[in-house]
Design a protein around this motif. Structure first.
Motif, short mmCIF file in Angstrom:
data_model
loop_
_atom_site.label_atom_id
_atom_site.label_comp_id
_atom_site.label_asym_id
_atom_site.label_seq_id
_atom_site.Cartn_x
_atom_site.Cartn_y
_atom_site.Cartn_z
N ALA A 1 50.09 30.79 91.08
CA ALA A 1 51.22 30.83 90.14
C ALA A 1 51.53 32.27 89.74
O ALA A 1 52.69 32.69 89.73
CB ALA A 1 50.92 29.99 88.90
N HIS B 1 54.94 34.08 90.68
CA HIS B 1 55.77 34.56 89.57
C HIS B 1 56.10 36.04 89.76
O HIS B 1 57.25 36.46 89.55
CB HIS B 1 54.98 34.34 88.27
N TYR C 1 53.10 34.97 79.79
CA TYR C 1 53.12 34.06 80.92
C TYR C 1 51.71 33.57 81.25
O TYR C 1 51.46 32.38 81.43
CB TYR C 1 53.76 34.73 82.15
N ASP D 1 50.44 31.11 78.68
CA ASP D 1 51.07 29.79 78.87
C ASP D 1 50.46 29.06 80.06
O ASP D 1 50.22 27.85 80.01
CB ASP D 1 52.58 29.94 79.09
N LEU D 2 50.21 29.80 81.11
CA LEU D 2 49.63 29.21 82.33
C LEU D 2 48.22 28.69 82.06
O LEU D 2 47.86 27.59 82.48
CB LEU D 2 49.62 30.26 83.45
N GLY E 1 47.08 27.71 79.20
CA GLY E 1 47.26 26.52 78.37
C GLY E 1 47.65 25.30 79.22
O GLY E 1 47.11 24.20 79.05
N PHE E 2 48.57 25.52 80.14
CA PHE E 2 49.07 24.47 81.04
C PHE E 2 47.92 23.87 81.84
O PHE E 2 47.74 22.65 81.90
CB PHE E 2 50.12 25.09 81.97
#
Lengths: 205, 205
Positions: free
Chosen positions: A166, A170, A189, A192-193, A195-196
């Protein structure tokens, strides 16, 4: 030579030499990223670095050695990452991957992926570097499983492919003109990744 | 010319021409992957394809046009994917991405990512192709959210970066000698990846 370099003179540790080393290696990386192996010569590196060719011949015997040294100097070693907890490790890994793909070495890294196998003596070093990086990243996830931060049945391969893939996607899919903007926001970013992926994995357990 | 070609003769639909087109475009893709833009000439493409240079000049006026045509012919269009359900769409997208990264066009695709911006008239087409592919992939995830297959708060960006990034990473990080083996097992990998991401996302909702 700058005034600062001229006033330093030879001394234990030879800071002047280290500065020239650094300048040559950065120039070699830049040049390789721009023109690839077919245009990578001692003469072109010397010109790019603004030093005489003898400065290069004193340090490296072949251009394969010079390129290998430039890569070793420019690429951070993820074996050094161990913060004691998974989120910290991933943050640091994400930061290093972003620098590699968005920073000044980005074109050299992309080109190496494409051309390494055709450069004798460099292919082996590049493969070795990649393998040791993959090994270190896998060890990082295994430590997290051992500490109970991830479920035992977590697929280490899928977890790392999605995380590393990712960030790489990105960064490399960003058009050149937007890279500075993406680089400025990369920490958000990566957060967030994390966390995802972690939110998702721990919800399953 | 093969015996089959010689016996066909000019006819409506001109199958003989289409076969030559196909052979030239495949040769152009192969050559570009191997030597890049600096070695991409009409002469070299003609030699690679085993046809005369006039066959090329009859069809394309510039080597930019020839390379653009080769790319358009070699890269599947993901806008055509719409199976009516997310798993089916992802399976097909995963299959197309794998072909791109493990199939005969892989080196041309990697090299294009690196060199496209320096080739006038090709950079724009490449950017346009990439953007339309990203747009189509995003639409695919939005349709799944509309059908209730994914939670409404799913991050479309993170979902696609992890899915596309993982397959790309998995394929490109495989050493050349192991690519056939990875290609043979890619359907299983894509299926596991879909399970990893969807299982995770739906568990969270």
């Amino acid at each position: 030579m700058t005034a600062a370099e001229a006033s330093t003179g030879p001394a234990p540790g030879r800071p002047r030499d280290r500065e020239i080393d650094r300048r040559i290696l950065a120039a070699a990386t830049r040049l390789f990223g721009r023109v690839g192996w077919s245009g990578f010569t001692f003469e072109a590196v010397a010109r790019e670095a603004g030093v005489g060719k003898p400065s290069l011949y004193l340090r490296w015997q072949t251009k394969e050695q010079l390129l290998s040294a430039a890569l070793a100097a420019g690429i951070a070693d993820i074996r050094d990452i161990d913060t004691g907890e998974l989120r910290g490790d991933l943050r640091e890994l994400g930061r290093q991957l972003s620098v590699l793909r968005l920073g000044p070495e980005r074109r050299a890294v992309e080109r190496m992926g494409l051309e390494a196998r055709e450069i004798p003596g460099v292919a082996e070093r590049w493969d070795h570097l990649r393998e040791s990086q993959v090994h270190a990243a896998r060890a990082m996830v295994h430590r997290a499983i051992d500490r109970g931060e991830l479920p035992a049945r977590t697929s280490v391969t899928l977890f790392l492919d999605t995380f590393i893939g990712a960030i790489t996607m990105h960064a490399t899919s960003t058009p050149e003109r937007l890279k500075p903007e993406v680089a400025a926001k990369i920490d958000t970013y990566v957060e967030d990744l994390i966390g995802f992926l972690l939110g998702a994995l721990t919800a399953q357990s």
